[in-house]
Design an enzyme around this catalytic site. Sequence first.
Site, PDB file in Angstrom:
ATOM      1  N   THR A 155     -37.111  -9.116   1.121  1.00  0.00           N
ATOM      2  CA  THR A 155     -37.984 -10.013   0.363  1.00  0.00           C
ATOM      3  C   THR A 155     -37.394 -10.086  -1.040  1.00  0.00           C
ATOM      4  O   THR A 155     -36.860  -9.081  -1.539  1.00  0.00           O
ATOM      5  CB  THR A 155     -39.442  -9.501   0.290  1.00  0.00           C
ATOM      6  OG1 THR A 155     -39.474  -8.241  -0.396  1.00  0.00           O
ATOM      7  CG2 THR A 155     -40.039  -9.325   1.679  1.00  0.00           C
ATOM      8  N   HIS A 156     -37.453 -11.254  -1.650  1.00  0.00           N
ATOM      9  CA  HIS A 156     -36.833 -11.472  -2.964  1.00  0.00           C
ATOM     10  C   HIS A 156     -35.327 -11.171  -2.931  1.00  0.00           C
ATOM     11  O   HIS A 156     -34.729 -10.863  -3.963  1.00  0.00           O
ATOM     12  CB  HIS A 156     -37.505 -10.618  -4.052  1.00  0.00           C
ATOM     13  CG  HIS A 156     -38.981 -10.754  -4.107  1.00  0.00           C
ATOM     14  ND1 HIS A 156     -39.615 -11.787  -4.759  1.00  0.00           N
ATOM     15  CD2 HIS A 156     -39.975 -10.003  -3.555  1.00  0.00           C
ATOM     16  CE1 HIS A 156     -40.925 -11.663  -4.632  1.00  0.00           C
ATOM     17  NE2 HIS A 156     -41.173 -10.594  -3.900  1.00  0.00           N
ATOM     18  N   SER A 277      -8.106 -21.833   1.667  1.00  0.00           N
ATOM     19  CA  SER A 277      -7.932 -22.322   0.306  1.00  0.00           C
ATOM     20  C   SER A 277      -6.504 -22.830   0.128  1.00  0.00           C
ATOM     21  O   SER A 277      -5.561 -22.264   0.691  1.00  0.00           O
ATOM     22  CB  SER A 277      -8.200 -21.192  -0.694  1.00  0.00           C
ATOM     23  OG  SER A 277      -7.724 -21.518  -1.980  1.00  0.00           O
ATOM     24  N   LYS A 283      -8.325 -16.526   1.594  1.00  0.00           N
ATOM     25  CA  LYS A 283      -9.680 -17.060   1.729  1.00  0.00           C
ATOM     26  C   LYS A 283     -10.006 -17.523   3.144  1.00  0.00           C
ATOM     27  O   LYS A 283      -9.177 -18.092   3.844  1.00  0.00           O
ATOM     28  CB  LYS A 283      -9.883 -18.252   0.778  1.00  0.00           C
ATOM     29  CG  LYS A 283      -9.850 -17.915  -0.694  1.00  0.00           C
ATOM     30  CD  LYS A 283     -10.983 -16.986  -1.098  1.00  0.00           C
ATOM     31  CE  LYS A 283     -12.328 -17.632  -0.990  1.00  0.00           C
ATOM     32  NZ  LYS A 283     -12.491 -18.808  -1.864  1.00  0.00           N
ATOM     33  N   ASN A 285     -13.314 -19.575   4.216  1.00  0.00           N
ATOM     34  CA  ASN A 285     -14.528 -20.154   3.646  1.00  0.00           C
ATOM     35  C   ASN A 285     -15.487 -20.654   4.730  1.00  0.00           C
ATOM     36  O   ASN A 285     -15.067 -21.346   5.663  1.00  0.00           O
ATOM     37  CB  ASN A 285     -14.165 -21.319   2.727  1.00  0.00           C
ATOM     38  CG  ASN A 285     -13.282 -20.884   1.576  1.00  0.00           C
ATOM     39  OD1 ASN A 285     -13.412 -19.781   1.058  1.00  0.00           O
ATOM     40  ND2 ASN A 285     -12.356 -21.743   1.175  1.00  0.00           N
ATOM     41  N   GLU A 290     -21.810 -24.404   4.521  1.00  0.00           N
ATOM     42  CA  GLU A 290     -21.987 -25.025   3.204  1.00  0.00           C
ATOM     43  C   GLU A 290     -22.236 -26.527   3.328  1.00  0.00           C
ATOM     44  O   GLU A 290     -23.057 -27.090   2.582  1.00  0.00           O
ATOM     45  CB  GLU A 290     -20.753 -24.755   2.351  1.00  0.00           C
ATOM     46  CG  GLU A 290     -20.613 -23.288   1.953  1.00  0.00           C
ATOM     47  CD  GLU A 290     -19.329 -22.981   1.202  1.00  0.00           C
ATOM     48  OE1 GLU A 290     -19.204 -21.854   0.704  1.00  0.00           O
ATOM     49  OE2 GLU A 290     -18.452 -23.871   1.116  1.00  0.00           O
ATOM     50  N   TYR A 317     -44.211 -58.482   7.493  1.00  0.00           N
ATOM     51  CA  TYR A 317     -42.815 -58.136   7.288  1.00  0.00           C
ATOM     52  C   TYR A 317     -42.337 -58.575   5.907  1.00  0.00           C
ATOM     53  O   TYR A 317     -42.716 -59.626   5.403  1.00  0.00           O
ATOM     54  CB  TYR A 317     -41.929 -58.788   8.355  1.00  0.00           C
ATOM     55  CG  TYR A 317     -40.467 -58.412   8.213  1.00  0.00           C
ATOM     56  CD1 TYR A 317     -39.996 -57.206   8.702  1.00  0.00           C
ATOM     57  CD2 TYR A 317     -39.573 -59.241   7.543  1.00  0.00           C
ATOM     58  CE1 TYR A 317     -38.671 -56.830   8.544  1.00  0.00           C
ATOM     59  CE2 TYR A 317     -38.244 -58.889   7.371  1.00  0.00           C
ATOM     60  CZ  TYR A 317     -37.797 -57.681   7.873  1.00  0.00           C
ATOM     61  OH  TYR A 317     -36.482 -57.309   7.710  1.00  0.00           O
TER      62      TYR A 317
END
Length: 471
Positions: A155-156, A277, A283, A285, A290, A317
């Site tokens: 939590t948090h 990358s 890297k 990714n 994302e 319309y």
Amino acid sequence: MTKLWGGRFAKSTDGMVEEFTSSISFDSRMYRQDIAGSIAHAKMLARCGIIGGEEAGRIVEGLTGILHDIEAGRFSFEVSLEDIHMNIEKRLTERIGPVGGKLHTARSRNDQVALDTHMYLKQEIAVIAGLLTDLQQAVLDAAEKYPAVIMPGYTHLQRAQPILFSHHLMAYFFMLVRDFSRLEGVWSRTDLMPLGAGALAGTTFPIDRHWVAEELKFGGLYDNSLDAVSDRDYILEFLSFASILMMHLSRLSEEIILWSSAEFSFIELDDAHCTGSSIMPQKKNPDVSELVRGKTGRVFGHLMAMLTVAKGLPLAYNKDLQEDKEGLFDTIDTVKFSLTVYASLLRAMKVNADRMSEAVRHDFSNATDMADYLVKKGLPFRQAHEVVGKAVLYCIEQNKWLMDLSLSEFQQLSPLFEIDILEALKVETCVEARNSFGGTSPLQVGQAITKGKGIIFRQKSVLDTYTKSNI
């Protein structure tokens, strides 16, 4: 070029206006629905004696030929003809002569475009329902694959209590169950046929709307012609469903991104779902996650745009409603991509059970269980909370975890502690003890997985119904 509606006009349309008002660049994807709707309409006109049977036959044959031309890449769409409806009708008249002009009897582009959009969305709902169910199956499979892996619950974004990894996954499963339920509601409102409403007031011809609805496999009809041509609630509902679904996938994306980072190392994504990358060779990714997270904002935007378009429109319309399609189509494409790629990603990811276990054994996430232990010994919870808080502070000062404390150290904190406290604080005990309905115990998670299998079985039955209800 002479417009099919140009009789009232003494001047040709400005080229810039033609391009601005044209929708053919995006509504051409509805050609199958437009042709199917027109074929059903032509057959109905003949059944009702409004046009001759031979005329209807020629219209149907001409439309079938146009369908083949489009699918073979032999059809050129023209911006000057504005939309998919006018492009097809113009080509039909060129193929079969003036009788092609009879197709538009008892019909307006207003109810025609509404019909096409309803039919198109019904088709896509069936596809999305299948993809959503497949993603749920992928989540369920992953939960079954890792039944005993324990991880920190948060939590948090701070470690809170130990939970089963499968329990965490099943939280997303049941989010997706609600998404499927929302999609069922969208289907029920999309499965209404608007054709026969005309421009806004119905038609003077003795048409049979119920026959057309049955022919096109609609479950019902709009009861009001004004509502039929102006309603876009079903699109708004779909965009709302899609926004909530994408929000869920975005939350999952955030966790996948965190879990796959070196700081967490809870999972490893398959190379097929990552990119590298251009400058940093090491890297890997999580671009898929994302992108899904990023595309969520795009879907939210389409919902807000459509709400804004519809909010001030008088009946019936208005040309503003042409703006309903680009956002709808983009949302459909985005949702289909996101569901498909996430099912693949989850099936290919590897879970680092040892790293999760290590993480949960080096924190204070068993502190609540220590408090519960004291409560079961008769201490009021608030006092137990204070005792455990002091125990945590003591451990921090001594660079220890709760499991590192000796029995004498426990008893200095409270005489209620006995030797069984060491067993009570094991993470396995903490997880097994949370056996309330919906909790993280192996028993509860196992029951949730069994329930999930039943849900998927039902959804596949719904999906079968949707598939059969499309032309």
